[in-house]
Scaffold this active site. Structure first.
Site, mmCIF file in Angstrom:
data_model
loop_
_atom_site.group_PDB
_atom_site.id
_atom_site.type_symbol
_atom_site.label_atom_id
_atom_site.label_comp_id
_atom_site.label_asym_id
_atom_site.label_seq_id
_atom_site.Cartn_x
_atom_site.Cartn_y
_atom_site.Cartn_z
ATOM 1 N N ASN A 141 13.624 43.829 15.733
ATOM 2 C CA ASN A 141 11.730 43.327 15.032
ATOM 3 C C ASN A 141 11.538 42.055 15.882
ATOM 4 O OD1 ASN A 141 11.274 42.636 12.609
ATOM 5 N ND2 ASN A 141 13.779 43.380 12.330
ATOM 6 N N ASN A 170 17.963 47.463 5.657
ATOM 7 C CA ASN A 170 16.929 47.581 5.097
ATOM 8 C C ASN A 170 16.333 48.437 3.722
ATOM 9 O OD1 ASN A 170 15.614 50.314 5.793
ATOM 10 N ND2 ASN A 170 14.902 49.777 7.376
ATOM 11 N N CYS A 228 16.653 37.302 7.066
ATOM 12 C CA CYS A 228 16.848 38.896 6.958
ATOM 13 C C CYS A 228 15.522 39.213 7.536
ATOM 14 C CB CYS A 228 17.211 39.724 5.915
ATOM 15 S SG CYS A 228 15.996 39.486 4.733
ATOM 16 N N SER A 229 14.341 39.451 7.808
ATOM 17 C CA SER A 229 13.302 39.304 7.510
ATOM 18 C C SER A 229 12.209 38.759 7.170
ATOM 19 C CB SER A 229 12.902 41.079 8.131
ATOM 20 O OG SER A 229 12.936 41.721 8.649
ATOM 21 N N ASP A 230 11.702 38.790 6.432
ATOM 22 C CA ASP A 230 11.262 38.069 5.092
ATOM 23 C C ASP A 230 11.923 37.380 4.120
ATOM 24 O OD1 ASP A 230 8.079 39.062 6.496
ATOM 25 O OD2 ASP A 230 8.574 41.104 5.450
ATOM 26 N N TRP A 237 12.776 37.782 1.589
ATOM 27 C CA TRP A 237 13.232 38.149 0.034
ATOM 28 C C TRP A 237 14.030 38.987 -0.326
ATOM 29 C CZ3 TRP A 237 7.632 37.812 1.340
ATOM 30 C CH2 TRP A 237 7.028 38.762 1.863
ATOM 31 N N ASP A 238 14.792 39.955 0.093
ATOM 32 C CA ASP A 238 14.957 41.266 -0.170
ATOM 33 C C ASP A 238 16.470 40.789 -0.041
ATOM 34 O OD1 ASP A 238 12.989 42.442 -1.390
ATOM 35 O OD2 ASP A 238 12.464 43.152 0.799
ATOM 36 N N ARG A 239 17.383 41.388 1.283
ATOM 37 C CA ARG A 239 18.238 40.932 1.811
ATOM 38 C C ARG A 239 19.407 39.477 0.932
ATOM 39 N NH1 ARG A 239 18.022 44.719 6.740
ATOM 40 N NH2 ARG A 239 16.210 43.876 6.469
#
EC number: 3.1.3.95
Lengths: 748, 602
Positions: B288, B313, B375-377, B379-381
């Site tokens: 990333n 992901n 995580c990355s953003d 809002w998921d994991r």
């Protein structure tokens, strides 16, 4: 197998002399006993007739707790009944729930000798199976048990000669061939002498003509079938019980002709009159004239059972076209290894490929095939109104399995406590299943060791799991029943046939000129469990069938009237009968020509029939007192977690599992009960029947999913985390490398 | 006992339509021929079609299409299957067969649904009937492409409770004892200017000023700065959430971010380190950097302890669910069920998620350390992990309303992109933004309810209902991507909340075995030996795999009813004189007789 001792095959030999050379001489036993009495830290409570053989002190037993291993110091002893570990600080691992569900015969630190599956030694961190005479003695002993326990003992701090004595003693007593007469069963029976069986035990033993008549009466089979006593005193053959049931027109001579082979023996009658029959194969003959004789014999037999009032017969040959015993054996060997786990890392390593390991063992598929075959048979009996004749070499393995499965599914009586026990008594014990050989209790031939009975219990478990309210007993009952296979104080699972049991008992009594030995049956559960613990074996969800008409009660024993709920698909009517008769001749020719294998009807169209039957049944609401079919789709066949995972600490859900809901349920039952009593008190009615609500489940929120077994209860609430990580994603690397979202770098 | 679950549905036939499989009992005969109608729902068209049922073969029927659903009524028998599918679940509509198609039933429509089923209708070739249906379905299943409103905006249902009122962030933070000495509620994002995907209200360390927050925001992907999600009631260790730091290839640093994390760490004096769980696999976190992201390096954050949780992901998850679908629909893979299941990796992903959440929860509960999850953003994991950990730690969230608050808070207000992940009303079925992240979370919750059957106030129907309305577009709850957008669209005024439906019918969604224990921490076993495929959800369309009847629950409810009955009777007895009682009212005298009486009502 060990090359030791040329032990004769048959059971009924007289010689009570041990055929093995004991590594432990009698003098040694003596000294050991003295030592024990002198030390007396933790006493070994010997069962009546039990003898201490050897022991070792300063042995460490490993207990796993929160991913670290604790050692408990104590003595390891070996008696003629069990291996036992006596911890110095008392049993430190005991906890409340466990002591409630204590087995009175087998403690948590006891392994009956018959329960030992494999012994390993650890030499310089390497685990090797131990056999026969050892040159080098291990620093660690790992015992894998048939009830799936794995015990680790460290011998590093034990005196060398003690190590030698205990290791070779254990190996010898758990591995070398034994004579039947040397079973602990007999020493125990001789020592306890004359303890009568529990009078409240209503299990039908099927050792008297009366029992068979009762069963015929119960299933309304008595019109077409009769009890015969031609084999009284085992005059005709050793394989069959003294009394059994055959079609009424069958002649006694026919039974004698081939020592009970080639004749249809009744197992059970369906409500519509069709019956489940079994037949053992005729001896193999090469000679033409002998074949001719067999042919005309079978011809005669078939004619008898093909004539009205008998239904058409469908023959199910179990020796071909179905599971083989070898398949069952090798599958179970792979399957059990999945649970005999030595360490936490082994647990997590196998976790990543768990489903494929499970699948490659084939065990669940074998269960599915058994259930499927049973459904096919049921479809014949129920929907097509045909008799089904099960054929097998000795009619004592898969025959027992399928006929009892069919009965469990079709006859609600077999799902009651006593009904189920009577069924096992009828089909397995009296049916001549060779428990002794199949469990390899005498270590005479590993090849013969096949867990057919366990497979049956596992199939029943699937039913219990899928339809819990339909059974009077719980899965815990099935689990402790499976454990009881290895407890040699019950006669139930320690003989190959009723003949073997009777002859051994009889002669003993003559020799000793005393009362005949009374052997305990496993059905007397009070021997193993206190009443309180026994409540865990009874299913609180089970509801007895409502009695429809109280006035019409017949005999007091004839309580379990069955009413089958299944809406029949149109039963094939009789015009075909004539056609079938001709077919039969043809079949018999085939039977003798190519041996039994070609007897099977074209199985494809049957499968369609039973598929429809199965779907039809499942599309309707279940009547727990009627026909009960299992789901057999892939996701529905499950691992019997209680039996197989119960000793694995990593698999323990702390404060969770089904026990939590069960506890709530029992609590509510108690509450309802007490309300009921209050109301009754107001009515001045008769005393209320008291439901035994086990106090064991109180505060069940804190029990673990492995209740009531969990040997290594985890005490802390620390979660168990996998130690091994992610298996590579096959072919998905592309996806894995992708960004979740396009990251806009513009304003960074 | 299908009858019991069906009878649940009878009470609210409209609400539960997709929860049951094809109904065979004709419960809706009393309704109009063209099927049930919600207030605001209007008929569009109807056509004679042949429904090609994968289980029982072709069925001739009439298909009714409204602006909310498609509904199929059989022409042949009353017993015939009925379809009742909200248009929102449709992911893709394809024409099958062409002018030259010969075979029987080879010309028609093939509809792929988000809830793992496929519907196939055969149509007559003449008279443009297929074109008509295709056009109507496409317009109403994908209204956004045609400038039409989602049904939620047209729905005129009224409920006795207002689900939108269930979540009030200030109250929820107050429940956690916030603000306190170390934490304050910040209104810096009131106009969504700091971070447009975050809620208006944020809980941040007392010692960090709003200006600090603005500076930190420049160093976090999409400005999603570390904020508090949950705080331990006793040890006051916190669960924080955020997105990845914008480290980039050059290994950029931000003094402000470093200082901010230190301030967070210092709110908890019990440990000297701040634990950071990066949900991604380590390699992905490294990768990333190439796109400007990255993770908290040791040099820049010496007081942080970073571990990766190896959760994959959204694309991997989407692919995994696709494989699950392949092995369960229409036919359940028979011969190699177990290895097929393994090859989907679905349960393995579940295992990793639960394991990650346990690590977070355990670090807070026994490690006494505050934890930062991203995580990355974020809002998921991140949402999956924080919610699961909160469910393990805080019994409040295991109640029906608590769970609703949890979803409302961690998922909806913190900007899980429901609209993009589900693709509400959107035509582009192949959109790479779609992923079953929320479904996966609900699956994890289901696994926990299986392992702890007394710990949750809600039952399986509750979870299934949530998932059904995740797609149905009947309610506003799961629409749009973030709070800012919802405010702009005045969602709370213009749509009904799914919690209105659920909270008006709580009985239906209540687990009778629930025992409230707020302070109890529950850790599920994550071994796949204890994880199961959620058959009652993923394979519910298959009539051969029947919904499990929950006999234990049934029996318990029977007993509950019996208890209430007895209590009433006792009260009556206390009032009446004993002589007035007739024999007919005598209660049964033994436990054996209890059940027959009970069984009469199902």
């Amino acid at each position: 197998m060990l090359g030791k001792g040329g032990v004769g095959g048959g059971g009924g030999t007289k010689a009570p002399k041990p055929s093995f050379v004991s590594y432990v001489r009698p003098e040694e036993i003596h000294t050991n006993e003295k030592e024990v009495t002198e030390k007396e830290e933790v006493t070994l409570h010997l069962l009546p007739g039990e003898q201490l053989l050897c022991e070792a002190s300063t042995v460490l037993k490993y207990v796993q707790e929160d991913s670290c291993q604790l050692g408990i110091c104590g003595r390891l002893v070996c008696t003629d009944f069990r291996i036992s570990f006596l911890g110095d600080e008392g049993s430190a691992v005991d906890n409340g729930a466990e002591t409630h569900f204590k087995n009175k015969i087998i403690g948590v630190n006891d392994i009956p000798l018959h329960c030992v599956d494999q012994i390993y030694g650890v030499f310089d961190e390497k685990k090797k199976p131990l056999f026969g005479q050892l040159k080098k003695y291990p620093e660690k002993l790992v015992i894998h048990c048939k009830d799936l326990r794995v015990l680790h003992f460290c011998l590093r701090y034990t005196k060398e000669e003690e190590v030698k004595r205990i290791v070779s003693g254990i190996i010898h007593h758990t591995q070398s061939p034994k004579l039947l007469k040397r079973l602990f069963l007999f020493s125990y029976a001789a020592a306890v002498h004359g303890t009568a069986a529990d009078p409240r035990n209503c299990t039908v033993m099927f050792d008297t003509p009366k029992d068979w008549c009762w069963e015929l009466e119960r299933t309304k089979g008595s019109v077409k079938y009769k009890t015969v006593s031609v084999n009284e005193g085992y005059r005709v053959c050793d394989r069959l019980p003294a009394y059994f049931v055959v079609p009424t027109p069958l002649l006694e001579d026919d039974v004698k002709r081939f020592q009970g082979r080639g004749i249809p023996i009744w197992c059970w009658s369906c409500h519509n009159g069709s019956a489940l029959l079994k037949m053992s194969a005729l001896p193999k003959e090469q000679d033409d004239s002998a074949l001719q004789i067999q042919k005309s014999f079978l011809d005669g037999i078939y004619k008898t059972i093909h004539r009205p009032p008998y239904e058409m017969v469908k023959t199910e040959d179990l020796s071909s076209n179905f599971l083989s015993l070898q398949e069952i054996q090798s599958s179970y060997c792979k399957f059990k290894q999945l649970f005999l786990i030595d360490s936490s890392s082994e647990f997590w390593d196998t976790d990543v490929k768990w489903f494929s390991l499970l699948e490659s063992s084939g065990w669940l598929d074998i269960i599915r095939r058994c259930l499927k075959r049973a459904i096919e048979i049921i479809e014949c009996l129920e929907a097509q109104n045909m008799n089904v004749l099960l054929l097998e070499e000795n009619a004592s393995d898969l025959c027992c399995l399928l006929s009892s499965l069919v009965q469990v599914m079709m006859d609600a009586h077999c799902r009651t406590w006593t009904g189920f026990q009577s069924l096992i008594q009828k089909e397995w014990v009296m049916g001549g299943h060779s428990f002794l050989d199949r469990c390899n209790h005498l270590h005479q031939s590993d090849k013969e060791e096949v867990p057919v009975f366990l497979l049956f219990l596992d199939c029943v478990w699937q039913l219990v799991h899928q339809h819990p309210p339909a059974f009077e007993f719980t899965e815990t009952y099935l689990t402790v029943l499976s454990d009881s296979l290895y407890i040699p104080i019950f006669s139930t699972f320690f003989f190959n046939s009723p003949h073997q049991k009777d002859t051994n008992m009889g002669r003993e009594s003559l020799d000793a000129q005393s009362k005949p030995l009374t052997l305990l049956t496993v059905w007397d559960w009070s021997v193993q469990f206190e009443p309180k613990a026994q409540t865990l074996l009874r299913n609180p969800l089970y509801v007895e069938k409502p009695k429809l008409d109280k006035g019409q009660r017949k005999g007091s024993r004839f309580k379990h009237q069955r009413q089958l709920s299944l809406p029949l698909t149109q039963s094939k009517s009789s015009p075909k009968r004539g056609f079938f008769r001709e077919e039969t001749d043809h079949l018999i020719k085939n039977l003798l020509g190519k041996r039994i294998s070609k007897l099977i009807n074209s199985s494809d169209d049957l499968q369609d029939n039973s598929r429809e039957f199965y779907d039809n049944w499942h599309s309707k609401p279940t009547d727990y007192h009627g026909l009960l079919l299992p789901h057999i789709e892939g996701p529905e066949i499950k691992v019997w977690a209680q039996r197989y995972l119960r000793w694995i600490p990593e698999a323990q859900i702390l404060g969770g599992g089904r026990v939590a809901t069960m506890g709530k349920l029992l609590e509510m039952m108690e509450e309802v009960q007490s309300l009921q009593e209050k109301i009754e008190a107001r009515h001045h009615r008769q005393e209320a029947i008291h439901v035994q609500a086990p106090g064991l489940l109180r505060n069940s929120a804190r029990l673990s999913s492995l209740f009531p077994f969990a040997m290594h209860q985890r005490h802390s609430a620390k979660p168990v985390l996998p130690t091994s990580g992610w298996k590579a994603l096959g072919g998905e690397d592309d996806l894995a490398k992708r960004e979740d979202e396009f990251v806009d770098l513009g304003d960074v | 006992m299908a009858s019991s679950s069906a009878s649940d549905c009878d009470a609210h036939p409209v609400e539960r339509e997709s929860m049951r499989k094809v109904s065979q009992d004709g419960v809706r005969q009393d309704m109009s021929k063209s099927g049930p109608r919600l207030p605001g729902e209007s008929a569009i068209t109807d056509k004679e079609v042949i429904y090609i049922c994968p289980f029982s073969g072709p069925v001739k029927g009439r298909l009714y299409i409204t602006n909310y659903r498609l509904y199929l009524r059989s022409l042949e028998t009353d017993l015939a299957p009925i379809l009742d599918v909200p248009l929102g679940v449709i992911s893709r509509i394809e024409k099958m067969g062409g002018v030259t198609s010969r075979g029987e039933n080879s010309y028609g429509l093939d509809i792929t649904c988000k809830d793992l089923r496929n519907l196939r209708f055969a149509l007559k070739q003449e008279g443009h009937s297929r074109r008509d249906i295709f056009d109507v379905l496409t317009r109403h299943a994908f209204p956004l492409a045609y400038n039409l409103p989602l049904f939620a905006f047209v729905n005129e249902e009224k409920f006795k409770v207002d689900g939108w009122a269930i979540y009030n962030p200030v109250e929820e933070y107050r429940r956690q004892g916030l603000p306190d000495r170390h934490w304050r509620i910040s209104f810096v994002n009131q106009r969504y200017e700091l971070c447009d995907t975050y809620p208006a209200l944020l809980v941040v360390p007392y010692r960090a000023s709003d200006d600090d927050l603005r500076r930190v925001a420049t160093f976090r992907s999409r400005n999603r700065i570390p904020v508090l999600s949950w705080i331990h009631p006793e040890n006051r260790a916190a669960i924080m959430r955020c997105s990845q730091p914008l480290v980039g290839v050059g290994g950029k640093r931000s003094r402000d971010d470093e200082r901010y994390l230190d301030i967070i760490r210092e709110t908890n004096k019990q440990t000297s380190k701040l634990t950071i769980y990066d949900a991604r696999p380590g390699v992905n976190a490294v990768a990333n950097k190439a796109t400007g992201g990255g993770y908290e390096g040791e040099d820049a954050y010496p007081h942080a302890e970073l571990s990766f949780l190896d959760i994959h992901n959204i694309h991997v998850m989407r692919e995994s669910l696709r494989r699950v679908r392949d092995i369960v629909y229409p036919h359940v893979e028979e011969a190699h069920w177990l290895s097929s299941l393994e090859s989907t990796h679905w349960l393995e992903h579940i295992k990793l998620l639960l394991t990650g959440a346990i690590r977070v929860a355990d670090k807070v509960a026994s490690g006494l350390s505050s934890v930062l999850v991203h995580c990355s953003d974020g809002w998921d994991r991140t949402a999956q992990l924080t919610t699961l950990a909160m469910l393990m730690l805080d019994g409040f969230y295991r109640s029906i309303e608590g769970f609703e608050i949890l979803v409302q808070k961690e998922w909806i207000s913190f900007g899980h992109k429901f609209s993009s992940r589900i693709g509400h009303g959107d035509k582009n079925h192949a959109d790479a933004d779609r992923s079953p992240i929320f479904l996966q979370f609900i699956d994890c919750v289901w696994q926990m309810t299986k392992q702890f059957p007394t710990a949750f106030e809600f039952n399986e129907c509750f979870l299934v209902a949530i998932l059904d309305h995740l797609y149905s577009c009947r309610f506003g709850t799961f629409l749009l991507n973030c709070e800012a957008a919802r405010e702009r669209q005045r969602l709370a005024e213009r749509t009904v909340s799914v919690w209105s439906l659920i909270n008006s019918n709580k009985d239906e969604f209540t687990n009778p075995f629930y025992a409230r224990e707020s302070n109890r921490v529950i850790y599920p076993v994550t071994s796949v030996r204890h994880l199961e495929l959620w058959v009652n959800y993923y394979i519910r369309w298959n009539p051969r795999i029947r919904q499990q009847p929950h006999p234990m629950e049934q029996r318990y409810n029977e007993l509950l009813a019996l208890r209430d009955d007895y209590i009433k009777k006792l009260e009556e007895l206390q009032l009446a004189t004993p002589t007035k009682l007739t024999d007919s009212s005598t209660p049964p005298s033994g436990s054996a007789q209890i059940a027959p009486r009970m069984q009469t009502h199902f």
